[in-house]
Design an enzyme around this catalytic site. Structure first.
Site, PDB file in Angstrom:
ATOM      1  CE1 TYR A  65      -4.277   0.631  -0.422  1.00  0.00           C
ATOM      2  CE2 TYR A  65      -4.428  -1.386   0.885  1.00  0.00           C
ATOM      3  CZ  TYR A  65      -5.012  -0.454   0.027  1.00  0.00           C
ATOM      4  OH  TYR A  65      -6.296  -0.607  -0.369  1.00  0.00           O
ATOM      5  CD  GLU A  67      -4.823   5.100   0.358  1.00  0.00           C
ATOM      6  OE1 GLU A  67      -4.986   6.061   1.123  1.00  0.00           O
ATOM      7  OE2 GLU A  67      -5.648   4.176   0.237  1.00  0.00           O
ATOM      8  CG  ASP A 218      -7.507  10.221 -24.706  1.00  0.00           C
ATOM      9  OD1 ASP A 218      -6.542   9.433 -24.774  1.00  0.00           O
ATOM     10  OD2 ASP A 218      -8.651   9.877 -24.345  1.00  0.00           O
ATOM     11  CB  THR A 244      -3.956   3.540 -22.268  1.00  0.00           C
ATOM     12  OG1 THR A 244      -3.943   3.529 -23.680  1.00  0.00           O
ATOM     13  CG2 THR A 244      -5.309   4.009 -21.765  1.00  0.00           C
ATOM     14  CE  LYS A 247      -6.606   1.813 -25.874  1.00  0.00           C
ATOM     15  NZ  LYS A 247      -6.694   2.573 -24.617  1.00  0.00           N
TER      16      LYS A 247
HETATM   17  N1  DSN Z   1     -11.563   0.361 -25.072  1.00  0.00           N
HETATM   18  C1  DSN Z   1     -10.511   1.132 -25.664  1.00  0.00           C
HETATM   19  C2  DSN Z   1     -10.384   0.853 -27.123  1.00  0.00           C
HETATM   20  O1  DSN Z   1     -10.580  -0.273 -27.506  1.00  0.00           O
HETATM   21  O2  DSN Z   1     -10.074   1.738 -27.895  1.00  0.00           O
HETATM   22  C3  DSN Z   1     -10.654   2.556 -25.393  1.00  0.00           C
HETATM   23  O3  DSN Z   1     -10.807   2.729 -24.034  1.00  0.00           O
END
Ligand code: DSN
Length: 452
Positions: A65, A67, A218, A244, A247
């Protein structure tokens, strides 16, 4: 019960032998590893991480933990965790040239929510891309909590065009400017999840400045292309950049935020305690690994290969008679409009047919789709994962032909079985985890692959 009949003897983690204490879970993990390595992974938001990322994600850091932030924790015992998170922050900053990085968001949606919370008051207006035009749920979909807290207005893409010199279905900057002038948003959001073209940050900045709005970019989808130099880096142009890590960036599942130093406190407070509790430090360690990998020269080759492969796949699909939204691609993804290929064929049916043929992708709405988001008239495909496995342009041509054949002959189970065999043969030549495979290890094939 999961069908494991086609699963080869593939290990699911670098620590596979340790899973013997739970045969049920171990079986499922191996079955999924088998699925991933024997079928084509063309979901545009997925990738194959390195074994180093897998190892960090499966580490003892999950026990801790922590935080707070490095040097300011609410729990003891965080000396080493502080170093892990600091390393991840520094690597993220160096990779993208940012003044500040927050690596704690559990997901891209959390990163976006935190950015809105840091920059806005409830009820403020945000201008973002509509979901059915290529945007994201957190860009103001009525189904998302974001639209209940903030007031969203939307922009979309230009109408489709038959003129190859002026392809339509690209971001309509006249609309962005008009809506901005009329609605005076506090924030403009650039970025998309189903948009096959490169997005330049400067036109958004100019429009944001003209109405006194902040700009958030984004880059969840193209983060790896940005890190690898294949797409423009919006960090110096936007006030906040969210992304993110799983990806095109090829890290663990998670989110992150980049911003200028003056926004650091607001962003950090919005993530914790504003939105999340304890950070996932095992995932943050894996993010550090991924940022380190993305800084290597080989990652630049990878990013270029992802785009080259997407273009090759697009050419092959067009030759099979598919209409591509915007006429092609500049990034890692392609959006197929199925209507001209076969008016009766929905995205849902096409996804299911291809799933049975060993080709994994997702149905997707196309701009101004008349069908619901559950049925859709489109398919979205991406090349990030199979490029990691080492596939190149010849394999993309083969994949396009297999997709065309399966969808044309979709009622003939014999043809689908043939496609399934061809897919399996292709995947056997490019195992995503050769080091973990019990079927025989081999190096990742092409220059675009992970190379480790
Ligand atoms: N679910 C993602 C995508 O497939 O693009 C976006 O959050």
């Amino acid at each position: 019960m999961t069908d494991r009949s086609t699963s080869p003897d593939v290990a699911a983690t670098p620590f596979d032998a340790w899973l013997t204490s739970d045969a049920e879970v171990a079986d499922l993990l191996r079955a999924e590893a088998g699925r991933q390595s024997t079928t084509l992974q063309l979901i545009a938001s997925e990738n194959f991480t390195s074994t180093a990322v897998l190892a960090a994600t499966g580490s003892v850091l999950t026990n801790k933990y922590s935080e707070g932030y490095p040097g300011r924790r609410y729990y003891g015992g965080n000396r080493i965790i502080d170093e892990v998170e600091e390393l991840a922050r520094e690597r993220a900053k160096a990779l993208f040239g940012a003044e500040h990085a927050n690596v704690q968001p559990h997901a891209g949606a959390n990163a976006n929510l935190a950015a809105y919370q840091a920059l806005l008051e409830p009820g403020d207006t945000i201008l973002a891309m509509r979901l059915d035009q290529g945007g994201h749920l957190t860009h103001g979909s009525p189904a998302s909590i974001t639209s209940k807290i903030w007031r969203f207005v939307a922009y979309g893409v230009t109408p489709a065009s038959d003129d190859p010199a002026r392809p339509g279905e690209v971001i309509d900057f006249d609309e962005v400017a008009d809506v901005a002038k009329r609605e005076r948003p506090k924030l403009i959001v650039a970025g998309a999840t189903a948009y096959p073209r490169l997005i330049e940050p400067e036109p958004f900045r100019e429009i944001a400045d003209s109405v006194g709005a902040k700009l958030m970019f984004d880059i969840a989808h193209p983060a790896g292309l940005v890190a690898g130099g294949a797409h423009p880096n919006p960090v110096a142009v936007a006030d906040v950049v969210t992304f993110t890590t799983h990806k095109t960036l090829r890290g663990p599942r998670g989110g992150a935020i980049l911003c200028r130093a003056e926004l650091a406190k607001a962003i950090d407070s919005a993530v914790f305690p504003g939105l999340q509790g304890g950070p996932l430090e095992h995932v943050i360690a894996a993010k550090a690994v991924a940022f380190g990998e993305a800084a290597l020269p080989s990652f630049r080759q990878y990013a270029a290969a992802v785009v080259a492969n997407a273009r090759a796949l697009a050419r092959g699909l067009a030759a099979e008679g598919f209409r591509l939204v915007s006429g092609g691609t500049d990034n890692h993804l392609i959006l197929i409009d199925l209507r001209t290929f076969d008016e009766e064929l929905t995205g849902k049916e096409a996804q299911e047919v291809l799933d049975r043929s060993g080709i994994t992708l997702n149905r997707n709405t196309i701009p101004d789709d008349q069908r619901s988001a559950f049925v859709t008239s489109g398919l979205r495909l991406g090349t990030a994962a199979q490029t990691t496995a080492g596939m190149g342009e010849p394999e993309m041509a083969e994949i396009a032909a297999l997709i065309g054949l399966a969808l044309r002959e979709r009622t003939d189970e014999g043809v689908l079985e043939t496609v399934r065999h061809s897919v399996r043969a292709l995947c056997d030549r490019f195992p995503p985890y050769p080091g973990l495979s019990g079927l025989g290890a081999g190096p990742v094939g092409a220059a675009g692959g992970r190379g480790s």
